[in-house]
Design an enzyme around this catalytic site. Structure first.
Site, PDB file in Angstrom:
ATOM      1  N   GLY A  39       0.824  -1.217   0.000  1.00  0.00           N
ATOM      2  CA  GLY A  39       0.000   0.000   0.000  1.00  0.00           C
ATOM      3  C   GLY A  39       0.852   1.257   0.000  1.00  0.00           C
ATOM      4  CE  LYS A  53      -6.973  13.141   1.276  1.00  0.00           C
ATOM      5  NZ  LYS A  53      -5.609  13.181   0.765  1.00  0.00           N
ATOM      6  N   GLY A  77       1.373  23.427  -0.126  1.00  0.00           N
ATOM      7  CA  GLY A  77       0.988  22.539  -1.226  1.00  0.00           C
ATOM      8  C   GLY A  77      -0.211  21.724  -0.741  1.00  0.00           C
ATOM      9  CG  HIS A  99     -32.098  20.010 -12.131  1.00  0.00           C
ATOM     10  ND1 HIS A  99     -31.358  21.136 -11.820  1.00  0.00           N
ATOM     11  CD2 HIS A  99     -33.278  20.119 -11.466  1.00  0.00           C
ATOM     12  CE1 HIS A  99     -32.070  21.907 -11.013  1.00  0.00           C
ATOM     13  NE2 HIS A  99     -33.235  21.314 -10.774  1.00  0.00           N
TER      14      HIS A  99
HETATM   15  P1  FAD Z   1       4.967   4.837  -2.337  1.00  0.00           P
HETATM   16  O1  FAD Z   1       3.523   4.894  -2.047  1.00  0.00           O
HETATM   17  O2  FAD Z   1       5.872   5.751  -1.599  1.00  0.00           O
HETATM   18  O3  FAD Z   1       5.419   3.330  -2.134  1.00  0.00           O
HETATM   19  C1  FAD Z   1       6.758   2.947  -2.280  1.00  0.00           C
HETATM   20  C2  FAD Z   1       6.976   1.668  -1.499  1.00  0.00           C
HETATM   21  O4  FAD Z   1       8.278   1.181  -1.807  1.00  0.00           O
HETATM   22  C3  FAD Z   1       6.932   1.866   0.006  1.00  0.00           C
HETATM   23  O5  FAD Z   1       5.974   1.001   0.570  1.00  0.00           O
HETATM   24  C4  FAD Z   1       8.353   1.536   0.467  1.00  0.00           C
HETATM   25  O6  FAD Z   1       8.378   0.878   1.720  1.00  0.00           O
HETATM   26  C5  FAD Z   1       8.825   0.615  -0.641  1.00  0.00           C
HETATM   27  N1  FAD Z   1      10.297   0.569  -0.808  1.00  0.00           N
HETATM   28  C6  FAD Z   1      11.149   1.624  -0.908  1.00  0.00           C
HETATM   29  N2  FAD Z   1      12.411   1.185  -1.116  1.00  0.00           N
HETATM   30  C7  FAD Z   1      12.368  -0.164  -1.127  1.00  0.00           C
HETATM   31  C8  FAD Z   1      13.336  -1.185  -1.304  1.00  0.00           C
HETATM   32  N3  FAD Z   1      14.621  -0.898  -1.512  1.00  0.00           N
HETATM   33  N4  FAD Z   1      12.928  -2.476  -1.243  1.00  0.00           N
HETATM   34  C9  FAD Z   1      11.622  -2.787  -1.029  1.00  0.00           C
HETATM   35  N5  FAD Z   1      10.653  -1.853  -0.865  1.00  0.00           N
HETATM   36  C10 FAD Z   1      11.016  -0.556  -0.921  1.00  0.00           C
HETATM   37  N6  FAD Z   1      -1.591  11.399  -3.716  1.00  0.00           N
HETATM   38  C11 FAD Z   1      -2.806  11.457  -4.304  1.00  0.00           C
HETATM   39  O7  FAD Z   1      -2.910  11.155  -5.498  1.00  0.00           O
HETATM   40  N7  FAD Z   1      -3.920  11.835  -3.606  1.00  0.00           N
HETATM   41  C12 FAD Z   1      -3.856  12.182  -2.301  1.00  0.00           C
HETATM   42  O8  FAD Z   1      -4.870  12.503  -1.699  1.00  0.00           O
HETATM   43  C13 FAD Z   1      -2.601  12.140  -1.649  1.00  0.00           C
HETATM   44  N8  FAD Z   1      -2.474  12.452  -0.351  1.00  0.00           N
HETATM   45  C14 FAD Z   1      -1.250  12.383   0.262  1.00  0.00           C
HETATM   46  C15 FAD Z   1      -1.147  12.739   1.598  1.00  0.00           C
HETATM   47  C16 FAD Z   1       0.087  12.678   2.229  1.00  0.00           C
HETATM   48  C17 FAD Z   1       0.178  13.074   3.675  1.00  0.00           C
HETATM   49  C18 FAD Z   1       1.233  12.231   1.515  1.00  0.00           C
HETATM   50  C19 FAD Z   1       2.573  12.136   2.199  1.00  0.00           C
HETATM   51  C20 FAD Z   1       1.139  11.893   0.185  1.00  0.00           C
HETATM   52  C21 FAD Z   1      -0.104  11.973  -0.461  1.00  0.00           C
HETATM   53  N9  FAD Z   1      -0.237  11.643  -1.805  1.00  0.00           N
HETATM   54  C22 FAD Z   1      -1.464  11.732  -2.414  1.00  0.00           C
HETATM   55  C23 FAD Z   1       0.923  11.219  -2.616  1.00  0.00           C
HETATM   56  C24 FAD Z   1       0.920   9.700  -2.774  1.00  0.00           C
HETATM   57  O9  FAD Z   1       0.924   9.100  -1.501  1.00  0.00           O
HETATM   58  C25 FAD Z   1       2.132   9.261  -3.576  1.00  0.00           C
HETATM   59  O10 FAD Z   1       2.163   9.959  -4.799  1.00  0.00           O
HETATM   60  C26 FAD Z   1       2.083   7.767  -3.848  1.00  0.00           C
HETATM   61  O11 FAD Z   1       2.062   7.032  -2.650  1.00  0.00           O
HETATM   62  C27 FAD Z   1       3.278   7.339  -4.697  1.00  0.00           C
HETATM   63  O12 FAD Z   1       3.176   5.983  -4.936  1.00  0.00           O
HETATM   64  P2  FAD Z   1       4.483   5.090  -5.216  1.00  0.00           P
HETATM   65  O13 FAD Z   1       3.954   3.734  -5.512  1.00  0.00           O
HETATM   66  O14 FAD Z   1       5.326   5.767  -6.214  1.00  0.00           O
HETATM   67  O15 FAD Z   1       5.307   5.119  -3.861  1.00  0.00           O
END
Ligand code: FAD
Length: 466
Positions: A39, A51, A181, A442
């Site tokens: 997740g 949320k 932001g 509507h």
């Molecule tokens: P991530 O969700 O960061 O997942 C990356 C995963 O990789 C992590 O679980 C990590 O543990 C794992 N990982 C890292 N390195 C390694 C490794 N070497 N080996 C194994 N596993 C590893 N976006 C929206 O679109 N809508 C929103 O409402 C929204 N709200 C947000 C609120 C907050 C407070 C924050 C901080 C962010 C929000 N975002 C939102 C942004 C959104 O969370 C990110 O854009 C999104 O999670 C990115 O997804 P990702 O899969 O790239 O990375």
């Protein structure tokens, strides 16, 4: 023994887990390696938990206004601990759900930290040992973390990040939020709504700086009206921590001053997770923006892809990460697809919400368009009036010559859902006529979109003529 896979994915956030599901659906043998919890940031500490807290604030706000609707209740109080409990339950449910989806799809999830040994080989450090995974296609989906900036005192005990804020044992009386932001604004809205005194400090000249200026103005008005102090073009220069509070020094257009608050929330930005991955071993040199990729999410190293927050292309949003995951997997499995960022919606879950898609007015002008705009206020929308929720508007930006819809920007209740119509209009390269001729039900907030489209050519109907 080395685990063999068609595709290995590092990270199970919204980028990685969606890529894994699609790859498995297409018949590939998939291994997904996650060092924390499936997740990613989105489900565990970002989109979903924030949320649930937005919802708690919204219900508190509604309860406070209940008498206006003829519903008589006592004075509502917010049980912060109970709201947190619900947040944790929702997060657990979502995380379990993703785990189940992956396992039912046949994706092998390895709990460990992956590092490149070769472009087709990963070393995975498990809690109790080591594993190697060989795959001809590897997708890096390691996400991002809070950016660090050199502000004296930012590492002190009264400063939290988003996770610290969600887990605070009790609400402070006052908080200073650094960064306006989406994340900073959402927390400002939550805290202000539930009675915390909020000061929002933004270095740039306007809040929500990446959105159309109308959204910045709309949110500044709505947050300001709720009592939030907003300081733009202002830098935090230092934080001095006391026993029960801290003093935040700021420098802005009105000079220097100190703000005394109970807590500080740092929402300054995000940095891609590119460390400890052995990227240098496979010839990748990331920049501060992340790993460079092309439109098919291919990195400079054959067979290696990067998606989501760790990729240097596209905004750091969960739905962008997921879509990039689908494009990368399609490409990796021989069905080339490309990313198109023209119609990426961005939402801010404040009260009221904001949503934008396509070009802002400034971007449209800079791109050489003959710009025409139409604005429709929710004060003239029957559903908004019936619901007692009329703060907001829809703004449509179009090209005067072709009548193409270039951008849609909304502030108001359910803006994050409404923006989908604008997204579809832009993705399908719709004209004003095409949206105008689409029958809107509507009474709905969506009617405001068709009225704003009509307003572009001066023919909105539900507007009093002067
Ligand atoms: P991530 O969700 O960061 O997942 C990356 C995963 O990789 C992590 O679980 C990590 O543990 C794992 N990982 C890292 N390195 C390694 C490794 N070497 N080996 C194994 N596993 C590893 N976006 C929206 O679109 N809508 C929103 O409402 C929204 N709200 C947000 C609120 C907050 C407070 C924050 C901080 C962010 C929000 N975002 C939102 C942004 C959104 O969370 C990110 O854009 C999104 O999670 C990115 O997804 P990702 O899969 O790239 O990375």
């Amino acid at each position: 023994m080395t685990i063999q896979a068609d595709i290995a994915i590092i990270g199970a956030g919204p980028g990685g887990y969606m890529a894994a599901l699609r790859a498995a659906q297409l018949g590939a043998k998939v291994v997904c390696i996650e060092k924390a919890r499936v997740g990613g940031v989105c489900l565990n500490e970002g989109c979903i938990p924030t949320k649930t807290m937005v919802r708690a604030a919204e219900i508190y706000d509604l309860a406070r206004q209940a008498a206006k609707y003829g519903v008589l209740t006592g004075t509502p109080t917010l049980d912060w601990a109970k709201a947190q409990q619900r947040m944790n339950t929702v997060v657990e449910q979502q995380v379990r759900g993703v785990g189940m989806l992956l396992s039912r799809a046949g994706v092998q999830v390895l709990e460990g930290e992956a590092t490149f040994a070769r472009p087709d080989l990963l070393a995975v450090r498990l809690e109790d040992g080591q594993e190697t995974v060989q795959a001809d296609r590897i997708i890096i989906a390691t996400g991002s973390r809070n950016a660090q900036v050199p502000i004296p005192g930012l590492d002190g005990p009264r400063v939290v990040d988003h996770l610290g804020a969600l887990r605070m044992p009790a609400l402070p009386e006052s908080i200073c939020i650094i960064g306006a932001g989406a994340i900073g604004l959402e927390f400002a809205s939550i805290f202000q709504t539930v009675g915390v005194e909020v000061t929002l400090v933004e270095m740039l000249p306007r809040i929500a700086p990446l959105m159309d200026v109308s959204i910045s103005e709309g949110l500044e008005w709505s947050l300001g009206r709720r009592g939030c102090e907003i300081l733009t073009s202002t830098r935090v220069t230092g934080i001095v921590h006391g026993a029960d509070s801290c003093a935040v020094s700021v420098s802005g257009p009105d000079g220097d001053r100190t703000i005394d608050v109970g807590m500080v929330l740092s929402a300054i930005g995000r940095s891609p997770n590119v460390e400890n991955l052995g990227l240098e071993t496979v010839g990748l040199r990331p920049t501060r923006r992340g790993i460079a990729v092309d439109q098919r999410l291919r990195t400079a190293t054959p067979g290696v892809y990067a998606i989501g927050d760790v990729a240097a292309e596209g905004p750091m949003l969960a739905h962008v990460a997921s879509h990039q995951g689908l494009v990368a997997v399609a490409d990796a499995l021989g069905h080339p697809a490309t990313m198109d960022y023209t119609a990426v919606p961005s939402c801010i879950f404040t009260l009221p919400e904001a949503g934008g898609v396509g070009l802002s007015e400034d971007e449209a002008r800079a791109a050489g368009h003959q710009v025409a705009t139409g604005i429709f206020s929710l004060a003239n929308n029957g559903k908004a009036v019936a619901y007692g929720d009329t703060d907001g508007f829809v703004k449509v930006i179009a090209d005067k010559e072709s009548d193409a819809v270039l951008g849609v920007h909304i502030v108001g209740p359910h803006a994050s859902d409404l923006i989908l119509e604008g997204t579809l209009a832009i993705a399908l390269e719709s004209t004003l006529d095409e949206v105008e001729q689409t029958i809107h039900p509507h009474p709905t907030l969506g009617e405001a979109i068709s009225e704003a489209v009509m307003a572009v050519r001066g023919r909105a109907l539900n507007v009093p003529q002067s």
